[in-house]
Design an enzyme around this catalytic site. Structure first.
Site, PDB file in Angstrom:
ATOM      1  N   GLY A  93     106.508  32.502 115.148  1.00 56.84           N
ATOM      2  CA  GLY A  93     106.423  32.170 116.569  1.00 56.84           C
ATOM      3  C   GLY A  93     107.802  32.074 117.205  1.00 56.84           C
ATOM      4  NE  ARG A 122     102.090  29.914 117.430  1.00 57.09           N
ATOM      5  CZ  ARG A 122     103.142  29.507 116.729  1.00 57.09           C
ATOM      6  NH1 ARG A 122     103.455  30.124 115.604  1.00 57.09           N
ATOM      7  NH2 ARG A 122     103.862  28.499 117.151  1.00 57.09           N
ATOM      8  CB  SER A 166     108.610  24.794 124.470  1.00 58.34           C
ATOM      9  OG  SER A 166     108.866  25.931 123.681  1.00 58.34           O
ATOM     10  CG  ASP A 318     107.761  22.255 113.655  1.00 57.15           C
ATOM     11  OD1 ASP A 318     106.808  22.524 114.406  1.00 57.15           O
ATOM     12  OD2 ASP A 318     108.838  22.872 113.682  1.00 57.15           O
ATOM     13  CE  LYS A 345     104.331  23.545 117.934  1.00 58.78           C
ATOM     14  NZ  LYS A 345     105.489  24.190 118.566  1.00 58.78           N
ATOM     15  NE  ARG A 349     101.310  23.332 112.122  1.00 57.26           N
ATOM     16  CZ  ARG A 349     102.562  23.746 112.194  1.00 57.26           C
ATOM     17  NH1 ARG A 349     103.435  23.077 112.921  1.00 57.26           N
ATOM     18  NH2 ARG A 349     102.952  24.814 111.532  1.00 57.26           N
ATOM     19  NE  ARG A 391     106.492  23.353 110.241  1.00 61.01           N
ATOM     20  CZ  ARG A 391     107.664  23.657 109.691  1.00 61.01           C
ATOM     21  NH1 ARG A 391     108.007  23.165 108.516  1.00 61.01           N
ATOM     22  NH2 ARG A 391     108.527  24.463 110.295  1.00 61.01           N
TER      23      ARG A 391
HETATM   24  C1  S3P Z   1     111.072  25.813 117.202  1.00 59.20           C
HETATM   25  C2  S3P Z   1     110.597  25.005 118.186  1.00 59.20           C
HETATM   26  C3  S3P Z   1     109.288  24.333 118.111  1.00 59.20           C
HETATM   27  C4  S3P Z   1     108.785  24.246 116.681  1.00 59.20           C
HETATM   28  C5  S3P Z   1     108.925  25.556 115.961  1.00 59.20           C
HETATM   29  C6  S3P Z   1     110.365  26.008 115.928  1.00 59.20           C
HETATM   30  C7  S3P Z   1     112.362  26.489 117.403  1.00 59.20           C
HETATM   31  O1  S3P Z   1     108.361  25.039 118.893  1.00 59.20           O
HETATM   32  O2  S3P Z   1     107.446  23.836 116.653  1.00 59.20           O
HETATM   33  O3  S3P Z   1     108.466  25.425 114.624  1.00 59.20           O
HETATM   34  O4  S3P Z   1     112.957  26.974 116.430  1.00 59.20           O
HETATM   35  O5  S3P Z   1     112.814  26.542 118.550  1.00 59.20           O
HETATM   36  P1  S3P Z   1     108.247  24.754 120.475  1.00 59.20           P
HETATM   37  O6  S3P Z   1     109.601  24.803 121.005  1.00 59.20           O
HETATM   38  O7  S3P Z   1     107.406  25.812 121.099  1.00 59.20           O
HETATM   39  O8  S3P Z   1     107.603  23.410 120.563  1.00 59.20           O
END
Ligand code: S3P
Length: 432
Positions: A93, A122, A166, A318, A345, A349, A391
């Site tokens: 993601g 997603r 985010s 996370d 996620k 989750r 996870r």
């Molecule tokens: C991340 C940000 C988070 C996290 C993901 C990694 C990153 O997501 O859940 O595992 O590396 O910027 P969100 O920013 O969408 O919450």
């Protein structure tokens, strides 16, 4: 694949968790955007971060090795090559949401991004909207899902109020802002991980934080020298949680990243009465150019329930599944609020954690934006599915070590996305 994890007597010894997934994705993307070569020490070797290397290669960057370092020869801020095939982000993601920030700067070229079945549920509208406002084109499936196509343009700077906290969205906009002519300001509702800001500051980019506002100026080119990736606090959280709830445990986790925007889980655990020692970084507005590390010493002991408030959620996003697990072992109620992002996620989750822990004997209720756990001092055990979510797989294994009857984890192989050595590391601690 199903794996049985038996109750352990106590975990002992030390381990060095895998290096940071978030930082590795960013190192590869920024390395590809840079002019010249970047050495990356400690790049994570796991499924997600391999997808990032494949993606940047497809865009023209060269990736080689020099001893134990990765050397990335970038194509420059505006030099990404339009590939013949879609870019496959696999399960990642972060790659899916960060890379389009760079792709948006490629004036006159288009790029299609796709991934696995989990990625296809997603949303990408959260990055499509700001990128369109900067002048790029984004066409997504059903208006909001992968596969999607980014059409690069000469970008305009902007002021952007993020609707969700985010780090992925913030980072996407900051990367696009590098290619815009002028200064872009992104405002986040609450602080989220700031690795992108730190790496940009290390590259000499003018990036500043003022409370919840981050401003970055466009550049002609990006030059990075060496990046060092510390241990991943989100991966370390699994053996850490195991050491808290398997009676008699005492474990040292070496060289863990303790950037304050990633230490939310340790602070929550300490509030629950968990015995975790180590020098965490203190919060502040200044954007550091490095990532702090520390050894964390953890010992088992009694835990009390706690309330995790919305402002803490992005700093522990996370690790919230582990807060639910610890809640099962704590005295009293543990509540997580304002965490509706968990539904978006690798799996939903809130649903998968609640169903999974209930199946092991936990007393836990889902709410729209989190969960409420009633601690009973332990877990019976049973069977849990990872739903292909790394996870969840690791949560199941940790629950198994601390349970009365053991846990069978269906889909344990999902752990390879971020922590390929996970089972081996846990057995070493259990056998020491
Ligand atoms: C991340 C940000 C988070 C996290 C993901 C990694 C990153 O997501 O859940 O595992 O590396 O910027 P969100 O920013 O969408 O919450």
């Amino acid at each position: 694949m199903s794996t049985r994890v038996d109750p352990a007597d106590g975990l002992r010894g030390e381990l060095r968790p895998p290096t940071d997934k978030s930082l590795s994705h960013r190192a590869a993307i920024l390395g590809a955007m840079a002019t010249g070569s970047v050495r990356v020490r400690g790049y994570l070797e796991a499924a997600d971060t391999n997808s990032t290397l494949a993606a940047v290669r497809q865009l023209g960057a060269r990736v080689g090795r020099d001893g134990d370092a990765l050397v990335i020869a970038g194509v420059g801020l505006r030099g990404a090559v339009a590939p013949d095939a879609p870019i496959d982000v696999g399960n990642a993601g972060t790659l899916m949401r960060l890379l389009p920030g760079w792709l948006a700067c490629q004036d006159g070229r288009s790029f299609t991004v796709d991934g696995d079945a989990s990625i296809r549920r997603r949303p990408v509208d959260r990055i499509a909207e700001p990128l369109r406002r900067m002048g790029a084109g984004v066409e997504a499936t059903d208006g909001r899902l992968p596969p999607f196509t980014v059409s690069g343009a000469r970008l305009r700077p902007m002021t952007y109020e993020m609707p969700v906290a985010s780090a992925q969205v913030k980072s996407c906009v900051l990367l696009a802002a590098l290619g815009a002519d002028g200064a872009t300001t992104v405002s986040e509702p609450a602080p989220s991980r700031d690795h992108t800001e730190r790496m940009l500051a290390a590259a000499g980019v003018d990036v500043r934080r003022d409370g919840r506002h981050i401003t970055v100026s466009g550049v002609q080119e990006l030059a990075l020298d060496e990046l060092v990736v510390p241990g991943d606090p989100s991966s370390a959280a699994f053996p850490l949680a195991a050491a808290l709830i398997v009676p008699g445990s005492r474990v040292v986790l070496r060289a863990v990243g303790v950037n304050w925007t990633r230490s939310g889980f340790v602070r929550i655990v300490q509030r629950m009465g968990g015995d975790v020692r180590g020098g965490l970084e203190e919060p502040g507005d200044e954007i550091a150019t490095t990532e702090p590390i520390a050894d964390l010493e953890v010992a088992a002991g009694a835990l009390q329930g706690t309330v995790v408030e919305p402002g803490e959620v992005p700093l522990a996003i996370d690790e919230l599944p582990l807060v639910a697990l610890l809640g099962c072992f704590a005295e009293g109620e543990t509540v997580v609020r304002g965490a509706q992002e968990l539904r978006l996620k690798e799996s939903d989750r809130i649903a998968t954690v609640v169903d999974g822990l209930r199946g092991l004997g936990g007393s836990i209720e889902a709410t729209d934006d989190g969960f409420v756990v009633t601690g009973t001092g332990g877990l019976r055990g049973g069977r849990i599915s990872s739903h292909g979510d790394h996870r969840l797989a690791m949560l199941g294994a940790v629950a198994g070590l601390a349970s009365r009857e053991g846990v069978e984890v269906v889909g344990m192989d999902a752990a390879a996305v971020s922590y390929p050595r996970f089972e081996r590391d846990l057995s070493t601690l259990a056998a020491t």
